[in-house]
Design a protein around this motif. Structure first.
Motif, PDB file in Angstrom:
ATOM      1  N   GLU A   1       0.611  -1.420   0.262  1.00 31.42           N
ATOM      2  CA  GLU A   1      -0.422   0.280  -0.540  1.00 31.42           C
ATOM      3  C   GLU A   1       0.855   1.257   0.199  1.00 31.42           C
ATOM      4  O   GLU A   1       0.554   2.485   0.894  1.00 31.42           O
ATOM      5  CB  GLU A   1      -0.890   0.111   1.221  1.00 31.42           C
ATOM      6  CG  GLU A   1      -2.041   0.184   0.811  1.00 31.42           C
ATOM      7  CD  GLU A   1      -3.031   0.369   2.393  1.00 31.42           C
ATOM      8  OE1 GLU A   1      -3.915   0.084   2.326  1.00 31.42           O
ATOM      9  OE2 GLU A   1      -2.826   1.279   3.735  1.00 31.42           O
TER      10      GLU A   1
ATOM     11  N   ILE B   1       2.424   4.800  -7.526  1.00 26.26           N
ATOM     12  CA  ILE B   1       1.614   4.093  -6.437  1.00 26.26           C
ATOM     13  C   ILE B   1       1.553   2.894  -7.573  1.00 26.26           C
ATOM     14  O   ILE B   1       1.205   2.903  -8.400  1.00 26.26           O
ATOM     15  CB  ILE B   1      -0.172   4.434  -6.673  1.00 26.26           C
ATOM     16  CG1 ILE B   1      -0.547   5.746  -6.086  1.00 26.26           C
ATOM     17  CG2 ILE B   1      -0.849   3.357  -5.738  1.00 26.26           C
ATOM     18  CD1 ILE B   1      -2.020   6.215  -5.321  1.00 26.26           C
TER      19      ILE B   1
ATOM     20  N   VAL C   1       0.778  -0.777  -7.754  1.00 28.19           N
ATOM     21  CA  VAL C   1      -0.753  -1.373  -7.232  1.00 28.19           C
ATOM     22  C   VAL C   1      -0.199  -3.657  -7.056  1.00 28.19           C
ATOM     23  O   VAL C   1       0.286  -3.894  -8.989  1.00 28.19           O
ATOM     24  CB  VAL C   1      -1.534  -1.080  -8.615  1.00 28.19           C
ATOM     25  CG1 VAL C   1      -1.903  -0.117  -7.919  1.00 28.19           C
ATOM     26  CG2 VAL C   1      -1.066  -1.166 -10.005  1.00 28.19           C
TER      27      VAL C   1
ATOM     28  N   ALA D   1       0.658   3.098 -11.630  1.00 30.98           N
ATOM     29  CA  ALA D   1      -0.164   3.923 -11.400  1.00 30.98           C
ATOM     30  C   ALA D   1       0.715   5.362 -11.564  1.00 30.98           C
ATOM     31  O   ALA D   1       1.325   5.188 -10.465  1.00 30.98           O
ATOM     32  CB  ALA D   1      -0.959   3.772 -11.236  1.00 30.98           C
TER      33      ALA D   1
ATOM     34  N   ILE E   1       0.423   9.351 -10.805  1.00 24.76           N
ATOM     35  CA  ILE E   1      -0.918   9.889 -10.200  1.00 24.76           C
ATOM     36  C   ILE E   1      -0.364  11.569 -10.126  1.00 24.76           C
ATOM     37  O   ILE E   1       0.867  12.070 -11.393  1.00 24.76           O
ATOM     38  CB  ILE E   1      -1.372   9.547  -9.431  1.00 24.76           C
ATOM     39  CG1 ILE E   1       0.465   9.699  -7.358  1.00 24.76           C
ATOM     40  CG2 ILE E   1      -1.327   8.290  -8.701  1.00 24.76           C
ATOM     41  CD1 ILE E   1       0.464   9.738  -7.077  1.00 24.76           C
TER      42      ILE E   1
ATOM     43  N   LEU F   1      -4.938   4.394  -0.912  1.00 18.99           N
ATOM     44  CA  LEU F   1      -5.492   3.463  -2.716  1.00 18.99           C
ATOM     45  C   LEU F   1      -4.762   2.958  -3.493  1.00 18.99           C
ATOM     46  O   LEU F   1      -5.358   2.612  -4.170  1.00 18.99           O
ATOM     47  CB  LEU F   1      -5.881   5.081  -3.299  1.00 18.99           C
ATOM     48  CG  LEU F   1      -6.269   6.210  -2.879  1.00 18.99           C
ATOM     49  CD1 LEU F   1      -6.179   7.557  -3.653  1.00 18.99           C
ATOM     50  CD2 LEU F   1      -7.760   5.899  -2.840  1.00 18.99           C
ATOM     51  N   GLY F   2      -3.413   2.399  -2.666  1.00 16.01           N
ATOM     52  CA  GLY F   2      -2.834   1.422  -3.569  1.00 16.01           C
ATOM     53  C   GLY F   2      -3.611  -0.123  -2.703  1.00 16.01           C
ATOM     54  O   GLY F   2      -3.393  -0.769  -3.196  1.00 16.01           O
TER      55      GLY F   2
ATOM     56  N   SER G   1      -9.340   1.503  -1.337  1.00 15.82           N
ATOM     57  CA  SER G   1      -9.358   1.888  -2.402  1.00 15.82           C
ATOM     58  C   SER G   1     -10.663   0.572  -3.093  1.00 15.82           C
ATOM     59  O   SER G   1     -11.891   0.180  -3.623  1.00 15.82           O
ATOM     60  CB  SER G   1      -8.990   1.390  -3.609  1.00 15.82           C
ATOM     61  OG  SER G   1      -7.946   2.204  -4.214  1.00 15.82           O
TER      62      SER G   1
ATOM     63  N   TRP H   1     -11.735  -2.319  -9.223  1.00 16.25           N
ATOM     64  CA  TRP H   1     -10.433  -0.952 -10.075  1.00 16.25           C
ATOM     65  C   TRP H   1     -10.135  -1.525 -10.705  1.00 16.25           C
ATOM     66  O   TRP H   1      -9.475  -2.036 -10.594  1.00 16.25           O
ATOM     67  CB  TRP H   1     -10.383   0.032  -9.079  1.00 16.25           C
ATOM     68  CG  TRP H   1     -11.361   0.620  -8.384  1.00 16.25           C
ATOM     69  CD1 TRP H   1     -11.000   0.666  -6.650  1.00 16.25           C
ATOM     70  CD2 TRP H   1     -11.902   1.670  -8.295  1.00 16.25           C
ATOM     71  NE1 TRP H   1     -11.777   1.758  -6.392  1.00 16.25           N
ATOM     72  CE2 TRP H   1     -12.750   1.958  -7.284  1.00 16.25           C
ATOM     73  CE3 TRP H   1     -13.102   2.076  -9.444  1.00 16.25           C
ATOM     74  CZ2 TRP H   1     -14.246   3.152  -6.961  1.00 16.25           C
ATOM     75  CZ3 TRP H   1     -13.775   3.598  -9.170  1.00 16.25           C
ATOM     76  CH2 TRP H   1     -13.861   3.478  -8.068  1.00 16.25           C
TER      77      TRP H   1
ATOM     78  N   SER I   1      -7.195  -1.063 -12.535  1.00 13.28           N
ATOM     79  CA  SER I   1      -5.996  -0.381 -10.941  1.00 13.28           C
ATOM     80  C   SER I   1      -5.344   0.446 -12.049  1.00 13.28           C
ATOM     81  O   SER I   1      -5.640   1.785 -11.542  1.00 13.28           O
ATOM     82  CB  SER I   1      -5.427  -1.492 -10.912  1.00 13.28           C
ATOM     83  OG  SER I   1      -4.670  -1.893 -11.733  1.00 13.28           O
TER      84      SER I   1
ATOM     85  N   SER J   1      -8.287   3.300 -12.994  1.00 17.22           N
ATOM     86  CA  SER J   1      -8.604   4.006 -11.661  1.00 17.22           C
ATOM     87  C   SER J   1      -8.274   4.732 -10.917  1.00 17.22           C
ATOM     88  O   SER J   1      -8.197   5.703 -10.137  1.00 17.22           O
ATOM     89  CB  SER J   1      -9.294   3.182 -11.502  1.00 17.22           C
ATOM     90  OG  SER J   1     -10.110   2.288 -12.239  1.00 17.22           O
ATOM     91  N   VAL J   2      -6.682   3.915 -10.644  1.00 15.12           N
ATOM     92  CA  VAL J   2      -5.774   4.663  -8.948  1.00 15.12           C
ATOM     93  C   VAL J   2      -5.545   7.128  -9.750  1.00 15.12           C
ATOM     94  O   VAL J   2      -5.899   7.371  -8.059  1.00 15.12           O
ATOM     95  CB  VAL J   2      -4.719   4.070  -8.840  1.00 15.12           C
ATOM     96  CG1 VAL J   2      -4.287   5.078  -7.821  1.00 15.12           C
ATOM     97  CG2 VAL J   2      -4.872   2.963  -8.251  1.00 15.12           C
TER      98      VAL J   2
END
Ligand code: NAD
Ligand code: ZN
Ligand code: ZN
Length: 376
Positions: A70, A92, A94, A161, A163, A175-176, A180, A324, A326, A329-330
């Motif tokens: 995470e 991030i 995932v 991801a 960000i 959010l990892g 989420s 999600w 990943s 969406s992240v």
């Protein structure tokens, strides 16, 4: 001095064997190879799944291991063939990748990926990838293909991801995984309808995020269930309308909820990982149209339920990472946090250095924390 192309020596919390405290070690992180990204981890949350694997890992060759999945960080360098990331990008990593090409990735009905770390049986075919980190001459497994309890990690590009450059990494790391997962369990996996009644079992970060998701979906009643009475006020802060402690009742919790809701809730979420509670959560649903989502992790026990519980139309489903997809969406979830559409700060009860990782596990076990963030 640039570290590109060089082995990086850094700190990591290493799990050497089942159930033993992690120890802080110097590890060596090799340069990224083809389609890999080396990330300087800035912050990481501590999720119950880390603890679960430390104590119940029956996997052969599961140790030594760097737990943690995470995290959030900054790209340090990229391997050949990586075009989507460059040094300095905020990312991030995932645990469910999104290659975009496999059967699951191509289907709108799934967020799994056939090219995730669990499908990639590299090198000796027994242990998890990537095998780029060593400690005292031994190769270290990166839990869930990530291993974020470390100053640096190395991840497949399909599991990264990118960000917002302005995102605070010590918040959005949540959010990892946990936030989420719970939030998406309500929105994507259950598809909670406006005006419905929901019950969320277990009020850690995952369950509280499920409460937040039920509220975002417009549920009119959200019953939060936990055996720890201290979770009541936090649950209300996230949108719960009721709090029920199973220990305050003589009847099974499913009967309590059924009588509170005239025959059962529309949606329930098991966010603990307890098989008996999964059955209770199912039976707490309306027998015709209720949907129960398994969110808690358990790979050691079996479920047992009478077919009569399902024959009327009740449905059981599950979620990995809240459904999600990943990589796409992240970044959107990060944007939702930046625009104050979802909460993150409210989940964080403790912040510790990496050396505090065992204390973070103790706080979780004692029910004193929601999320502890480790800052490198
Ligand atoms: N499906 C996924 O993708 C996914 C992702 C993240 C976490 N998980 C799993 O979700 C679960 C929750 O994770 P977390 O980090 O929020 O854990 P946590 O330990 O922070 O929270 C668990 C909560 O459950 C409560 N609880 C325990 N037994 C209970 C019972 N019998 N009845 C009601 N409440 C009870 C505890 O008091 C605690 O508040 C874990 O099993 C974790 O492995 C799954
Ligand atoms: Zn997790
Ligand atoms: Zn895929």
């Amino acid at each position: 001095m640039s570290t590109t192309g060089k082995v990086i020596k850094c700190k990591a919390a290493v799990a050497w064997e089942d159930g033993k405290p992690l120890t802080i070690e110097e590890v060596e992180v090799a340069p990224p190879q083809e389609h890999e990204v080396r990330i300087k981890i800035v912050a990481t949350g501590v999720c119950h799944t880390d603890l679960h694997f430390l104590y119940t890992s029956h996997r052969k060759g599961g140790f030594p291991c760097i737990l943690g999945h995470e995290g959030a960080g900054i790209v340090e360098s990229v391997g050949p063939g990586v075009t989507k990331f460059k040094p300095g990008d905020k990312v991030i990593p995932v645990f469910v990748s999104q290659c975009g090409e496999c059967k699951n990735c191509r289907s709108p009905r799934s967020n799994l990926c056939d090219n995730s770390w669990w499908s990639k049986q590299q090198y000796d075919g027994k242990t998890e990838p990537l095998g780029r980190i060593t400690c005292k001459g031994r190769r270290i497994i990166q839990f869930e293909g990530l291993g974020t309890f470390a100053e640096y990690s190395i991840v497949y590009e399909i599991a990264v991801a990118k960000i917002d450059d302005d995102a605070p990494l010590d918040k959005v790391c949540l959010l990892g995984c946990g936030v989420s997962t719970g939030y998406g369990a309500a929105l994507n996996s259950a598809k909670v309808q406006p005006g419905s009644t929901c019950a969320v079992f277990g009020l850690g970060a995952v369950g509280l995020a499920a409460v937040m998701g039920c509220q975002a979906a417009g549920a009119s009643r959200i019953i939060a269930v936990d055996i720890n009475k201290d979770k009541s006020s936090k649950a209300k802060e996230f949108g719960a309308t009721d709090f029920v402690n199973p220990n305050d009742h003589d009847k099974p919790i499913q009967e309590v909820l059924s009588s509170l809701t005239d025959g059962g809730v529309d949606y329930s979420f098991e966010c603990v990982g307890n098989v008996e509670l999964m059955v209770s959560a199912l039976e707490a649903c309306n027998k015709s149209w209720g949907v129960s989502v398994i969110v808690g992790w358990n790979n050691t026990e079996m479920l047992s339920v009478s077919p009569v519980q399902m024959i009327g139309g009740r449905r059981w489903t599950g979620t990995v990472f809240g459904g999600w997809k990943s990589v796409e969406s992240v970044p959107k979830l990060v944007a939702d946090y930046m625009a104050k559409r979802i909460k993150l700060d409210e989940f964080i009860t403790h912040t510790l250095p990496l050396e505090g990782v065992n204390d973070a596990f103790d706080l979780m076990t004692a029910g004193k924390s929601i999320r502890t963030i480790l800052k490198m």
